[in-house]
Design an enzyme around this catalytic site. Structure first.
Site, PDB file in Angstrom:
ATOM      1  N   VAL A 146       0.650  -1.395  -0.019  1.00 23.49           N
ATOM      2  CA  VAL A 146       0.106  -0.057  -0.050  1.00 23.49           C
ATOM      3  C   VAL A 146       1.091   1.304  -0.025  1.00 23.49           C
ATOM      4  CG1 VAL A 146      -0.202   0.088   2.607  1.00 23.49           C
ATOM      5  CG2 VAL A 146      -2.006   1.163   0.998  1.00 23.49           C
TER       6      VAL A 146
ATOM      7  N   GLU B 122      -7.468  -2.402   5.984  1.00 20.78           N
ATOM      8  CA  GLU B 122      -7.215  -2.872   7.261  1.00 20.78           C
ATOM      9  C   GLU B 122      -6.018  -3.741   7.371  1.00 20.78           C
ATOM     10  OE1 GLU B 122      -7.569  -6.289   7.061  1.00 20.78           O
ATOM     11  OE2 GLU B 122      -8.184  -5.555   5.032  1.00 20.78           O
TER      12      GLU B 122
ATOM     13  N   GLY C 195      -5.634  -7.011   1.456  1.00 20.69           N
ATOM     14  CA  GLY C 195      -5.932  -6.157   2.489  1.00 20.69           C
ATOM     15  C   GLY C 195      -5.265  -4.925   2.387  1.00 20.69           C
ATOM     16  N   GLU C 196      -5.014  -3.971   3.467  1.00 18.60           N
ATOM     17  CA  GLU C 196      -4.108  -2.924   3.607  1.00 18.60           C
ATOM     18  C   GLU C 196      -4.567  -1.789   2.917  1.00 18.60           C
ATOM     19  OE1 GLU C 196      -0.310  -3.467   1.930  1.00 18.60           O
ATOM     20  OE2 GLU C 196       0.323  -5.112   3.049  1.00 18.60           O
ATOM     21  N   GLY C 197      -5.887  -1.985   2.338  1.00 21.31           N
ATOM     22  CA  GLY C 197      -6.284  -0.968   1.742  1.00 21.31           C
ATOM     23  C   GLY C 197      -6.061  -1.115   0.186  1.00 21.31           C
TER      24      GLY C 197
END
Lengths: 341, 341
Positions: free
Chosen positions: B107, B165, B307-309
């Site tokens: 990210v 997240e 994930g991680e945005g």
């Protein structure tokens, strides 16, 4: 302006199109090895991982980079517009070229927002190609010259090339080329294009049927399909795709019409598009079928059907970001992150 | 650090979540009117047109703009990791937060390549939530405080917010929340997550089944589902999504876990996510089902499951480009282009 002569007859073009540089396997392997060590679960970046490996493979370098992406738009006019196949009058091709020149088209804004170079090539707009329902689109000299022109359009220094087009009437041309290359019924290959109604779609299918009938027996050679059923922007796009391969420039193919040009190369040599990704799935219904014929899975589907290289230009940032991720992420050991238990 | 107290009991939270500002219909109409006059066939930019209208509607301005996009990543730890539900040990949550801090995660690189701000919020990582197979994840005070914390995380000045997240074990948590909200079999909602094998997926389904059994009869209220089966990062994401609505900031929702947090809001009030787009379809199989439950069609599917945005961050450029196209293109009359015949 298009050149009117070339020293290249179709045999020489065919040799160029089938004697292509192959993948750089060492760069591919370096990319796969690094990807496996980055701080993420294996495979969790999906196609972004594949893109990084593809870029390395066809740029012939690791890490790959996208510092000077370029969109090339080829514009042509088509005699087949006399058959009522478009929702817009043929003068819109020239008007849109002017709009590209003043920055007012969608592709201008995509390039502006994404820091992409844009070059628009007019291909003898004042001389439409022959109406394919009654004559071949081009003679061999014109077709070969236009392919050569497209090859020269790939200027040195770009590291990711987007292939797009503008040409009122050219979804009918693309449908005819696809039908000539891959068979099937004309109705399988036509659609609303810029927005013709059901009657217009029928006229398109009828035009394709008549064009195929006229050329039956002369369509075994993909270059003859391009010459008889195609158009200048398709010929130029085919040339640009091949020139990019020779210069180790990966290519993003735009929508239905650009894919039809690429498909001519695929029909000549089934590895000819290995340095290309299909940027997106167009809303033009036959694009899905055409992508299947050339074995490409598009990167995204946003329901676009504009041409102009707009879908390919929109994909540039995905590719550039994939390269940045690949080059910039930490490895598990660098970051002190525990590996899979 | 997470705050430990809040003045807001669930009733007040519920009021906040159901008394939401509505769409700006005048800005929506202005966007539709301009779109209809731009130099392209109507509808030919597909979802890019829809995005421009959506941005105008929920920013409450026309033309819309994306000048300060922001990714917020909330990180939490989960007692349910004791049930062997993840391929990675729970300390990886903290290690990845450190990796975000030094720029080594995917990210970070996406934000760097796309000029997006990034903020990472640690949520009491040293105190995992309760193991949902044996106790509620949180008490009401903790859950409400974490929602409030997420609300405060939406700093003024951003104009497009990405919700993401990090939390080892949280695909199991998201599956439990989804199952609690929408029913179905636990096996329908679990998948490989970071990469567990078939046995691991079975353990995840079993953990979800036990958690649902433990809380049966207490899951009618979506906030109770969040408190009992959720986790801190889910509570904070729900708060951030609602705060963005109040501040007229459109939201891009990331993958499976972020969507589960958003789904709590949707279950409370079915218009609560009208200011949100689903950025992408995750490779986590249940994401498709969950997106259907909240009525969202993702912008793209690149097989990502990190994930991680990361998926939401990757969508920022699509949204920003859609805004640029909408604002920057010429109209038919400006460009002197003929309209449809």
């Amino acid at each position: 302006m298009q050149k009117n002569t070339t020293g290249l007859p179709f045999d020489d073009i065919r040799n160029l199109f089938t004697q292509l540089p192959g993948p750089d396997l060492a760069s591919a392997e370096a990319a796969r090895a690094r990807d496996a060590d980055l701080t993420k679960p294996s495979g969790s970046l999906g196609r972004l991982e594949e893109i990084a490996v593809w870029l390395s493979t066809w740029q012939g370098q690791h890490p790959p980079k996208v510092a000077r992406p370029m969109v090339t738009v080829f514009a042509g006019n088509h005699g087949v517009t006399a058959q009522g196949v478009s929702a817009y009058p043929p003068e819109v091709t020239q008007q849109m070229v002017a709009n590209f020149g003043t920055g007012g088209a969608a592709v201008n804004q995509i390039c502006l927002a994404n820091d992409i170079g844009l070059k628009v090539f007019e291909l003898a707009l004042e001389i439409p190609t022959g109406d394919i329902t009654v004559e071949p689109a081009m003679d061999e000299q014109t077709c070969a010259a236009t392919i050569a022109y497209g090859m020269e359009a790939v200027a040195g220094g770009t590291d990711l090339l987007c292939i797009g087009e503008m040409g009122i009437g050219n979804t009918t041309i693309a449908a005819a080329v696809a039908c000539g290359l891959f068979g099937g019924a004309p109705a399988d290959w036509v659609g609303p294009g810029t927005g013709v109604d059901a009657e217009g779609v029928k006229r398109k299918a009828d035009a394709v049927r008549r064009a195929l009938d006229l050329n039956r027996g002369n369509l075994d050679d993909p270059l003859e399909v391009l010459r008889r059923l195609g158009g200048r922007e398709l010929a130029a796009m085919a040339g640009a795709i091949i020139a990019a391969r020779s210069q180790r420039v990966p290519v993003l193919i735009d929508g239905f019409v650009a894919t039809a040009a690429a498909a001519v190369l695929h029909a000549l040599e089934d590895t000819a598009l290995d340095h290309c990704l299909a940027a997106h799935r167009s809303a033009e219904p036959a694009h899905t079928r055409l992508l299947e014929c050339i074995g490409k899975q598009p990167l995204f589907d946003l329901g676009m059907r504009l041409g102009e290289g707009s879908g390919a230009a929109l994909a540039v940032n995905l590719v550039r970001t994939a390269a940045q991720i690949h080059a910039g992420m930490a490895t598990f050991s660098e970051a002190g992150v525990s590996t899979k238990s």
